[in-house]
Design a protein around this motif. Structure first.
Motif, PDB file in Angstrom:
ATOM      1  N   ARG A 106      19.484 -93.176 -13.569  1.00 35.89           N
ATOM      2  CA  ARG A 106      19.433 -91.963 -14.383  1.00 35.89           C
ATOM      3  C   ARG A 106      18.135 -91.902 -15.184  1.00 35.89           C
ATOM      4  NH1 ARG A 106      19.968 -86.913 -14.874  1.00 35.89           N
ATOM      5  NH2 ARG A 106      20.521 -86.167 -16.926  1.00 35.89           N
ATOM      6  N   GLN A 107      17.687 -93.025 -15.702  1.00 33.43           N
ATOM      7  CA  GLN A 107      16.430 -93.063 -16.450  1.00 33.43           C
ATOM      8  C   GLN A 107      15.253 -92.706 -15.541  1.00 33.43           C
ATOM      9  OE1 GLN A 107      15.977 -93.585 -19.841  1.00 33.43           O
ATOM     10  NE2 GLN A 107      18.194 -93.341 -19.792  1.00 33.43           N
ATOM     11  N   ARG A 108      15.249 -93.230 -14.318  1.00 35.15           N
ATOM     12  CA  ARG A 108      14.180 -92.899 -13.363  1.00 35.15           C
ATOM     13  C   ARG A 108      14.192 -91.416 -13.021  1.00 35.15           C
ATOM     14  NH1 ARG A 108      15.973 -97.575 -10.739  1.00 35.15           N
ATOM     15  NH2 ARG A 108      16.968 -96.303  -9.152  1.00 35.15           N
ATOM     16  N   GLU A 109      15.381 -90.861 -12.806  1.00 39.91           N
ATOM     17  CA  GLU A 109      15.503 -89.444 -12.471  1.00 39.91           C
ATOM     18  C   GLU A 109      15.011 -88.563 -13.622  1.00 39.91           C
ATOM     19  OE1 GLU A 109      19.619 -89.015 -11.518  1.00 39.91           O
ATOM     20  OE2 GLU A 109      19.368 -89.696  -9.453  1.00 39.91           O
ATOM     21  N   MET A 110      15.367 -88.922 -14.832  1.00 39.34           N
ATOM     22  CA  MET A 110      14.937 -88.141 -15.992  1.00 39.34           C
ATOM     23  C   MET A 110      13.423 -88.195 -16.164  1.00 39.34           C
ATOM     24  SD  MET A 110      18.083 -88.945 -18.642  1.00 39.34           S
ATOM     25  CE  MET A 110      17.032 -88.867 -20.033  1.00 39.34           C
ATOM     26  N   LYS A 111      12.839 -89.373 -15.954  1.00 40.28           N
ATOM     27  CA  LYS A 111      11.391 -89.527 -16.074  1.00 40.28           C
ATOM     28  C   LYS A 111      10.674 -88.697 -15.006  1.00 40.28           C
ATOM     29  CE  LYS A 111       7.777 -93.017 -16.229  1.00 40.28           C
ATOM     30  NZ  LYS A 111       7.453 -94.438 -16.089  1.00 40.28           N
ATOM     31  N   LYS A 112      11.193 -88.731 -13.790  1.00 35.47           N
ATOM     32  CA  LYS A 112      10.589 -87.972 -12.699  1.00 35.47           C
ATOM     33  C   LYS A 112      10.683 -86.474 -12.970  1.00 35.47           C
ATOM     34  CE  LYS A 112      10.610 -87.503  -7.709  1.00 35.47           C
ATOM     35  NZ  LYS A 112      11.207 -87.956  -6.447  1.00 35.47           N
ATOM     36  N   ALA A 113      11.832 -86.016 -13.449  1.00 36.77           N
ATOM     37  CA  ALA A 113      12.013 -84.601 -13.761  1.00 36.77           C
ATOM     38  C   ALA A 113      11.062 -84.164 -14.867  1.00 36.77           C
ATOM     39  CB  ALA A 113      13.450 -84.330 -14.161  1.00 36.77           C
ATOM     40  N   GLN A 114      10.865 -85.005 -15.849  1.00 36.38           N
ATOM     41  CA  GLN A 114       9.957 -84.691 -16.946  1.00 36.38           C
ATOM     42  C   GLN A 114       8.521 -84.594 -16.440  1.00 36.38           C
ATOM     43  OE1 GLN A 114       9.861 -87.601 -20.041  1.00 36.38           O
ATOM     44  NE2 GLN A 114       8.662 -86.337 -21.416  1.00 36.38           N
ATOM     45  N   GLN A 115       8.122 -85.506 -15.568  1.00 41.34           N
ATOM     46  CA  GLN A 115       6.776 -85.486 -15.024  1.00 41.34           C
ATOM     47  C   GLN A 115       6.550 -84.233 -14.182  1.00 41.34           C
ATOM     48  OE1 GLN A 115       6.606 -89.232 -12.989  1.00 41.34           O
ATOM     49  NE2 GLN A 115       5.774 -90.315 -14.757  1.00 41.34           N
ATOM     50  N   LEU A 116       7.552 -83.846 -13.394  1.00 43.38           N
ATOM     51  CA  LEU A 116       7.428 -82.637 -12.580  1.00 43.38           C
ATOM     52  C   LEU A 116       7.312 -81.396 -13.460  1.00 43.38           C
ATOM     53  CD1 LEU A 116       9.974 -83.368  -9.713  1.00 43.38           C
ATOM     54  CD2 LEU A 116       7.489 -83.264  -9.552  1.00 43.38           C
ATOM     55  N   GLU A 117       8.073 -81.353 -14.539  1.00 43.67           N
ATOM     56  CA  GLU A 117       8.010 -80.227 -15.461  1.00 43.67           C
ATOM     57  C   GLU A 117       6.634 -80.144 -16.127  1.00 43.67           C
ATOM     58  OE1 GLU A 117       9.298 -76.865 -17.578  1.00 43.67           O
ATOM     59  OE2 GLU A 117      10.044 -77.861 -15.786  1.00 43.67           O
ATOM     60  N   GLU A 118       6.089 -81.285 -16.543  1.00 47.73           N
ATOM     61  CA  GLU A 118       4.761 -81.303 -17.147  1.00 47.73           C
ATOM     62  C   GLU A 118       3.706 -80.826 -16.149  1.00 47.73           C
ATOM     63  OE1 GLU A 118       4.216 -85.273 -18.550  1.00 47.73           O
ATOM     64  OE2 GLU A 118       5.573 -85.010 -20.240  1.00 47.73           O
ATOM     65  N   LYS A 119       3.835 -81.252 -14.910  1.00 47.90           N
ATOM     66  CA  LYS A 119       2.895 -80.847 -13.874  1.00 47.90           C
ATOM     67  C   LYS A 119       2.981 -79.341 -13.641  1.00 47.90           C
ATOM     68  CE  LYS A 119       1.573 -81.902  -9.135  1.00 47.90           C
ATOM     69  NZ  LYS A 119       1.860 -82.718  -7.956  1.00 47.90           N
ATOM     70  N   ARG A 120       4.204 -78.817 -13.629  1.00 45.60           N
ATOM     71  CA  ARG A 120       4.404 -77.387 -13.418  1.00 45.60           C
ATOM     72  C   ARG A 120       3.779 -76.589 -14.560  1.00 45.60           C
ATOM     73  NH1 ARG A 120       7.754 -73.293 -14.823  1.00 45.60           N
ATOM     74  NH2 ARG A 120       8.843 -74.576 -16.332  1.00 45.60           N
ATOM     75  N   LEU A 121       3.967 -77.054 -15.792  1.00 44.62           N
ATOM     76  CA  LEU A 121       3.410 -76.356 -16.944  1.00 44.62           C
ATOM     77  C   LEU A 121       1.881 -76.389 -16.938  1.00 44.62           C
ATOM     78  CD1 LEU A 121       5.880 -77.490 -19.742  1.00 44.62           C
ATOM     79  CD2 LEU A 121       5.738 -75.257 -18.627  1.00 44.62           C
ATOM     80  N   LYS A 122       1.307 -77.522 -16.541  1.00 44.63           N
ATOM     81  CA  LYS A 122      -0.151 -77.621 -16.450  1.00 44.63           C
ATOM     82  C   LYS A 122      -0.688 -76.643 -15.407  1.00 44.63           C
ATOM     83  CE  LYS A 122      -0.934 -82.418 -17.764  1.00 44.63           C
ATOM     84  NZ  LYS A 122      -1.389 -83.728 -17.282  1.00 44.63           N
ATOM     85  N   LYS A 123       0.012 -76.565 -14.290  1.00 47.35           N
ATOM     86  CA  LYS A 123      -0.400 -75.676 -13.210  1.00 47.35           C
ATOM     87  C   LYS A 123      -0.356 -74.223 -13.672  1.00 47.35           C
ATOM     88  CE  LYS A 123       0.216 -76.097  -8.286  1.00 47.35           C
ATOM     89  NZ  LYS A 123       1.133 -76.464  -7.218  1.00 47.35           N
ATOM     90  N   LEU A 124       0.709 -73.855 -14.388  1.00 48.07           N
ATOM     91  CA  LEU A 124       0.823 -72.492 -14.906  1.00 48.07           C
ATOM     92  C   LEU A 124      -0.279 -72.193 -15.914  1.00 48.07           C
ATOM     93  CD1 LEU A 124       4.674 -72.089 -15.397  1.00 48.07           C
ATOM     94  CD2 LEU A 124       3.220 -70.895 -13.766  1.00 48.07           C
ATOM     95  N   ALA A 125      -0.578 -73.143 -16.767  1.00 49.42           N
ATOM     96  CA  ALA A 125      -1.612 -72.950 -17.768  1.00 49.42           C
ATOM     97  C   ALA A 125      -2.977 -72.792 -17.103  1.00 49.42           C
ATOM     98  CB  ALA A 125      -1.631 -74.116 -18.738  1.00 49.42           C
ATOM     99  N   ARG A 126      -3.224 -73.567 -16.077  1.00 44.08           N
ATOM    100  CA  ARG A 126      -4.488 -73.480 -15.356  1.00 44.08           C
ATOM    101  C   ARG A 126      -4.621 -72.146 -14.644  1.00 44.08           C
ATOM    102  NH1 ARG A 126      -5.149 -77.737 -10.990  1.00 44.08           N
ATOM    103  NH2 ARG A 126      -3.126 -78.170 -11.830  1.00 44.08           N
ATOM    104  N   ALA A 127      -3.540 -71.656 -14.046  1.00 45.08           N
ATOM    105  CA  ALA A 127      -3.564 -70.391 -13.323  1.00 45.08           C
ATOM    106  C   ALA A 127      -3.700 -69.212 -14.283  1.00 45.08           C
ATOM    107  CB  ALA A 127      -2.286 -70.245 -12.503  1.00 45.08           C
TER     108      ALA A 127
END
Length: 56
Positions: free
Chosen positions: A11-32
């Motif tokens: 569960r800790q690994r899944e939460m960390k991965k989900a958080q990283q994906l969300e951060e990546k998505r937000l960075k991508k949106l900000a860049r676009a």
């Protein structure tokens, strides 16, 4: 000795991965959303023109 809690670790690994994906998505949106301020688009279009001028 207590036995390992694999569900907790998973569960800790899944939460960390989900958080990283969300951060990546937000960075991508900000860049676009931001237009390029350094003029990189115009510079990339000018480079082929410069190369053609040097050949002539």
């Amino acid at each position: 000795m207590p036995k390992p809690n694999y569900r907790f670790d998973k569960r800790q690994r899944e939460m960390k991965k989900a958080q990283q994906l969300e951060e990546k998505r937000l960075k991508k949106l900000a860049r676009a959303a931001q237009p390029p301020a350094d003029g990189s688009e115009s510079a990339s279009q000018q480079a082929p023109d410069d190369a053609e001028d040097s050949r002539s």
